[in-house]
Design an enzyme around this catalytic site. Structure first.
Site, mmCIF file in Angstrom:
data_model
loop_
_atom_site.group_PDB
_atom_site.id
_atom_site.type_symbol
_atom_site.label_atom_id
_atom_site.label_comp_id
_atom_site.label_asym_id
_atom_site.label_seq_id
_atom_site.Cartn_x
_atom_site.Cartn_y
_atom_site.Cartn_z
ATOM 1 N N PHE A 32 0.944 -1.635 0.094
ATOM 2 C CA PHE A 32 0.004 0.458 0.390
ATOM 3 C C PHE A 32 1.186 1.134 0.156
ATOM 4 O O PHE A 32 0.448 2.706 -0.565
ATOM 5 C CB PHE A 32 -1.019 0.025 1.040
ATOM 6 C CG PHE A 32 -0.060 0.883 2.317
ATOM 7 C CD1 PHE A 32 -0.274 1.577 2.748
ATOM 8 C CD2 PHE A 32 0.238 -0.357 3.042
ATOM 9 C CE1 PHE A 32 0.570 2.048 4.284
ATOM 10 C CE2 PHE A 32 1.064 0.025 4.382
ATOM 11 C CZ PHE A 32 0.475 1.336 4.948
ATOM 12 N N LYS A 33 2.223 1.162 0.602
ATOM 13 C CA LYS A 33 2.759 2.568 0.611
ATOM 14 C C LYS A 33 3.141 2.734 -0.564
ATOM 15 O O LYS A 33 3.259 4.344 -1.407
ATOM 16 C CB LYS A 33 4.694 2.213 1.111
ATOM 17 C CG LYS A 33 4.148 1.212 2.587
ATOM 18 C CD LYS A 33 4.239 2.267 3.715
ATOM 19 C CE LYS A 33 3.902 1.435 5.066
ATOM 20 N NZ LYS A 33 5.078 1.387 5.261
#
Length: 491
Positions: free
Chosen positions: A128-129
């Site tokens: 998700f980063k």
């Protein structure tokens, strides 16, 4: 839109309010606090209605323009359009639509309760980063080109931030990345993803310690204002405001995709370590997004769960920090928590400063209101919608098995923590969206233990652990770290 520090006694005290571009390349404020807008921009019902039809890139532009008011709108629109494309974010797992950068998948729906998974791992490093870091890379390059300047990024990672930052910044003009990670405390896949990069502007440093030791060094260097200025130090950790605000976008996307009218509410469960991801949800809620509950899901390192249950924020020592099978959450000092506490105590910067100075001197603070505590603001937490829960290794294994058996998908260990806690908190009539953390392949050791077989790997990652690795092992020594940075920047 202007920004102030969470520790400034008043907007005019330690510094005058600054613009988005002023704080873009930095991390901590000069007084050691974190930047927040002087007030949260509000979103109207008409805007939410209009945004339902937008692509992710268009939605990102509409939200970011409320915060980055000093960047020309044509430039900002071009940056979001360049970032959020099907070429950058693979969409094939759940949805073939080019619009669905973060597609939803309903996992459970019965007795009025609905559990939904929002896919956030379609980016280049499978975590998700990437959702924020890819935009950050483009914003940095844009800002540096305008200033004809360079930037040395100094960051810390417990696993996914590092690779997301390095893949976003590799080859960018005027940028070097110095990334700290805890030596031998990431998964083999995470380690290889970072250390196999051979780009000359990427420097990986494996620190003999835990993530909090790495994070403490980043803060120490950021607080050395002379060194920071001379070496042109910036950060990509979630203390960087631009990264947090970029994460606000997928809360809006998740809500808009899960509802049909603005009268409906949803809740989010977020695997939480450094409080950056769920802090973005708090900001979305403060902007007016109809979020009911924000549920922080922790692993055995449960400092956040303890606070949301008791009002006590108790930082663990390095020796008390567990090395778990959801290693990106092996964090016992949640940096972004300061942003929420600032709001919780009525945006009283002097009080915020005193509380977090007590974290450094006494290891925490107590807002429970009990005799001898530091305050009674814990009673206000419910006004902000926060809940929490905890998951263990055995819980992760059981949840991975359940989701694979029932829905035919393999989730990573952090997402398993989220689903376990979400099942405990989901309420009738309010969809619960779990934010996915990463692809399961990044934590294959635990997938193999849970399912007896390897997780599927996307094309291009089949033998990543066999690639040559380039990194330095160093002690948790701030002065040695400064010398290493200086030697490799030539400044």
């Amino acid at each position: 839109m202007h920004y102030v520090s969470t520790r400034a006694a008043s907007p005019a005290a330690s510094q005058s309010p600054q613009s988005f571009s002023d704080i873009l390349l930095g991390g901590l404020a000069a007084d050691g606090g974190l930047f927040l807008p002087t007030e949260y921009p509000q979103v109207t019902g008409a805007e939410l209605d209009a945004w339902r039809k937008l692509s992710y890139a268009e939605l990102a532009f509409e939200i970011l323009r409320k915060f980055a008011t000093d960047i020309p709108e044509a430039d900002l629109r071009a940056l979001t359009a360049k970032t959020y494309t099907p070429e950058v974010y693979r969409n094939a797992r759940h949805d073939e639509s080019a619009i669905a950068i973060t597609p939803l998948r309903v996992l459970e729906e019965s007795n009025g309760k609905k559990l939904v998974l929002q896919a956030l791992s379609n980016g280049p490093t499978l975590a998700f980063k990437d959702m924020a870091m890819q935009l950050l890379g483009n914003l940095f390059e844009y800002a540096l080109a305008k200033q004809d300047a360079q930037l040395n990024i100094f960051g810390a990672t417990s696993g996914d931030t590092g690779s997301a930052a390095e893949y976003a910044m590799r080859g960018k003009q005027g940028i070097r990345v110095f990334m700290l990670s805890p030596h031998k405390k990431m998964s083999a896949f995470q380690t290889a993803q970072m250390f196999s990069l051979q780009d000359p502007n990427i420097f990986n440093i494996a620190v003999e310690g835990v993530f909090d030791d790495c994070q403490d060094m980043v803060k120490a260097v950021s607080n050395d204002l002379e060194f920071k200025a001379r070496q042109k130090i910036g950060t990509v950790n979630s203390i960087n405001w631009a990264r947090v605000v970029a994460q606000v976008v997928y809360y809006f996307r998740g809500y808009l995709a899960a509802t049909t009218s603005n009268e409906q509410k949803v809740s989010f469960t977020v695997p939480s370590g450094n409080f950056g991801n769920i802090c973005a949800g708090h900001i979305a809620r403060m902007m007016g997004l109809p979020i009911d509950k924000l549920v922080a899901a922790t692993n055995e390192n449960d400092v956040l769960d303890e606070f949301f249950r008791t009002g006590v924020y108790r930082v663990r020592k390095s020796s008390e920090t567990y090395h778990t099978s959801s290693p990106s959450m092996d964090i016992s000092k949640a940096s972004n928590f300061e942003r929420f506490v600032y709001d919780l105590v009525g945006r009283d910067a002097a009080r915020t400063r005193a509380l977090f100075q007590k974290v450094e001197t006494h290891g925490g603070f107590d807002l429970s209101g009990k005799p001898g505590s530091d305050g009674d603001e814990f009673k206000l937490v419910a006004n902000y919608g926060f809940k929490s829960g905890k998951s263990t290794h055995e819980d992760r294994l059981a949840t991975i098995r359940d989701v694979a058996d029932d829905y035919g998908i393999v989730i990573d260990t952090h997402t398993a923590d989220g689903i376990k806690v979400a099942r405990e908190q989901v309420e009738e009539g309010v969809p619960m969206i779990v934010l996915e953390t990463a692809l399961a392949a990044k934590f294959n050791e635990t997938i193999l233990e849970a399912l007896g077989e390897d997780a599927e790997r996307p094309a291009g990652f089949e033998n990543i652990e066999a690639l040559p690795q380039r990194f330095e092992v160093m002690p948790a020594d701030v002065e040695k770290m400064k010398a290493y940075i200086a030697a490799n920047t030539g400044l």
